[in-house]
Design an enzyme around this catalytic site. Structure first.
Site, PDB file in Angstrom:
ATOM      1  N   GLY A 122     -24.995   2.251   3.441  1.00  0.00           N
ATOM      2  CA  GLY A 122     -24.163   2.804   2.523  1.00  0.00           C
ATOM      3  C   GLY A 122     -24.874   2.365   1.161  1.00  0.00           C
TER       4      GLY A 122
ATOM      5  N   GLY B  63     -23.243   4.063  -1.559  1.00  0.00           N
ATOM      6  CA  GLY B  63     -22.371   4.573  -2.517  1.00  0.00           C
ATOM      7  C   GLY B  63     -21.828   3.912  -3.851  1.00  0.00           C
TER       8      GLY B  63
ATOM      9  CE  LYS C   1      -4.475   0.962   0.302  1.00  0.00           C
ATOM     10  NZ  LYS C   1      -5.815   0.246   0.175  1.00  0.00           N
TER      11      LYS C   1
END
Ligand code: NAD
Length: 367
Positions: free
Chosen positions: A180, A182, A80
């Site tokens: 959620g 989204g 990451k």
């Protein structure tokens, strides 16, 4: 935090601190484990309060990517990257191109992608400097927005959990509480409604709730979602929503959703198991997005992305079997499955040495 102590205690292979004064770049790349393949994980841009906070975040997130790839049967390691900065004010071509050069200097040991605060336009600048980036725009032969594949994979995880819990995976027979609406959540609601499921939704964004209602879902309040009368709770917004305050309110039989880091603590995972609530581990359920970008290595196509996402069903079934076999909660079973795979495959292979990828079908001509 002592840096080498942190690296050792989290078992990271390499941390790269990237700085370029002219471009205003301060970034950290964390490569956690490359036993299964090159470390792949998104780039996050965030106005961290301190360098310490940024380091802790990148160490935690990169380790998570190792487990997600391993449990999903991918030949990828975990990594990451974070850029310290405000995505609303601090973005520039120079910033991302400088960062792209640092990625290129790792010769494929780390491959980046989009994460919080980063969009496809930022990826274009990185892509000018390195081939070691996935999730680039489809005009370059990339895979584009991963959310529909994450949602499709989430449905596979839901089916596996329903089959395990009730012996019947027909989603249309069950009711769902989706937190959620989204990018992922709205796609999930659409697929559930297409199957005829009863769906409750909540979101702080009224527009997206209205979209879900158009699809036939019923809107409930932000806090009400934890207590609706539904078979399945599907967190698709925030982390840490499975905690000591919410769990006692649950009448749900199954938890399966796309949000990352749903368990506030390991104790929350133990509590769900003790209450007989089947928890489908988040990083196994939401791997469809990672699978989708990983296909760019061999040349992306939609059918392959969908086919690979369907393997999430079998990954979840295997996790539930390990939990039953070893008499442990499902979140521990997922970790065990990932660790066992890394250990076994690690004995067969050397760590990834940074060989270049070809990315057939992708075009880096920016003229
Ligand atoms: P998104 O930002 O598009 O959607 C998140 C939604 O949650 C937003 O609509 C937001 O308004 C809502 N929200 C924020 N706070 C809330 C609250 N208190 N109560 C209810 N709703 C709230 O993000 P997304 O891409 O849909 O991702 C959703 C989750 O899935 C995240 O946890 C993400 O890390 C995870 N995930 C996403 C992908 C992907 O492909 N996009 C892949 C893996 C995991």
């Amino acid at each position: 935090m002592e840096i080498f102590e942190a690296i050792e205690s989290t078992e990271h292979e390499q941390i790269v601190f990237c700085s370029n004064g002219d471009a205003g770049l301060k970034a950290i790349i964390a490569i956690h484990n490359t036993v299964l393949g090159p470390a792949l994980g998104g780039l996050r841009m965030w106005p961290y309060g301190s360098e310490q906070e940024a380091l802790e975040d990148v160490l935690r997130l990169s380790r998570g990517m190792t487990y997600k790839a391993a449990v999903s049967g991918l030949n990828l390691g975990g990594g990451k990257a974070v850029i310290i900065g405000d995505p609303r004010k601090d973005k520039s071509e120079a910033l991302f191109r400088a960062f792209g050069r640092f990625i290129d200097s790792l010769h494929g040991r780390y491959i980046t992608a989009e994460d919080v605060g980063i969009d496809v336009n930022d990826m274009e600048f990185i892509f000018q400097e390195t081939n070691n980036v996935v999730g680039v725009h489809q005009v370059h032969g990339g895979s584009g927005d991963p959310s529909p594949y994450t949602a499709y994979g989430t449905i596979q995880g839901i089916k596996a959990a329903l089959q395990w819990k009730f012996g019947d995976q027909d989603v249309g027979k069950y009711s769902f509480a989706v937190q959620g609406t989204g990018h992922v959540g709205i796609n999930l609601v659409r697929m559930l409604r297409e199957q005829g499921s009863k769906v409750f939704v909540t979101d702080i964004n009224e527009e997206s709730v209205a979209e879900a209602v158009e699809l036939g879902a019923e809107a409930v309040g932000l806090d009400e979602i934890y207590e609706v009368d539904a078979d399945v709770f599907s967190p698709c917004a925030l982390g840490a929503v499975l905690n000591e305050e919410t769990i006692p309110r649950f009448g749900f039989k199954v938890i399966a959703g796309a949000a990352n880091n749903q368990l506030s603590t390991e104790k929350a995972g133990d509590e769900l198991a003790a209450r007989g609530i089947l928890y489908a581990p988040d990083y196994a359920v939401n791997a469809g997005g990672l699978m989708n970008v990983s296909i760019e290595f061999e040349g992306w196509n939609k059918e392959r992305a969908l086919r690979m996402s369907r393997t999430i069903y079998y990954n979840l079934t295997r996790i539930f079997s390990i939990a039953e076999r070893d008499n442990i909660p499902s979140y521990k079973a997922a970790d065990r499955m990932a660790e066992e795979r890394i250990e076994i495959i690690g004995k067969l292979k050397l760590p990834h040495m940074g060989k270049p990828h070809r990315f057939p079908g992708r075009e880096r001509n920016h003229s």
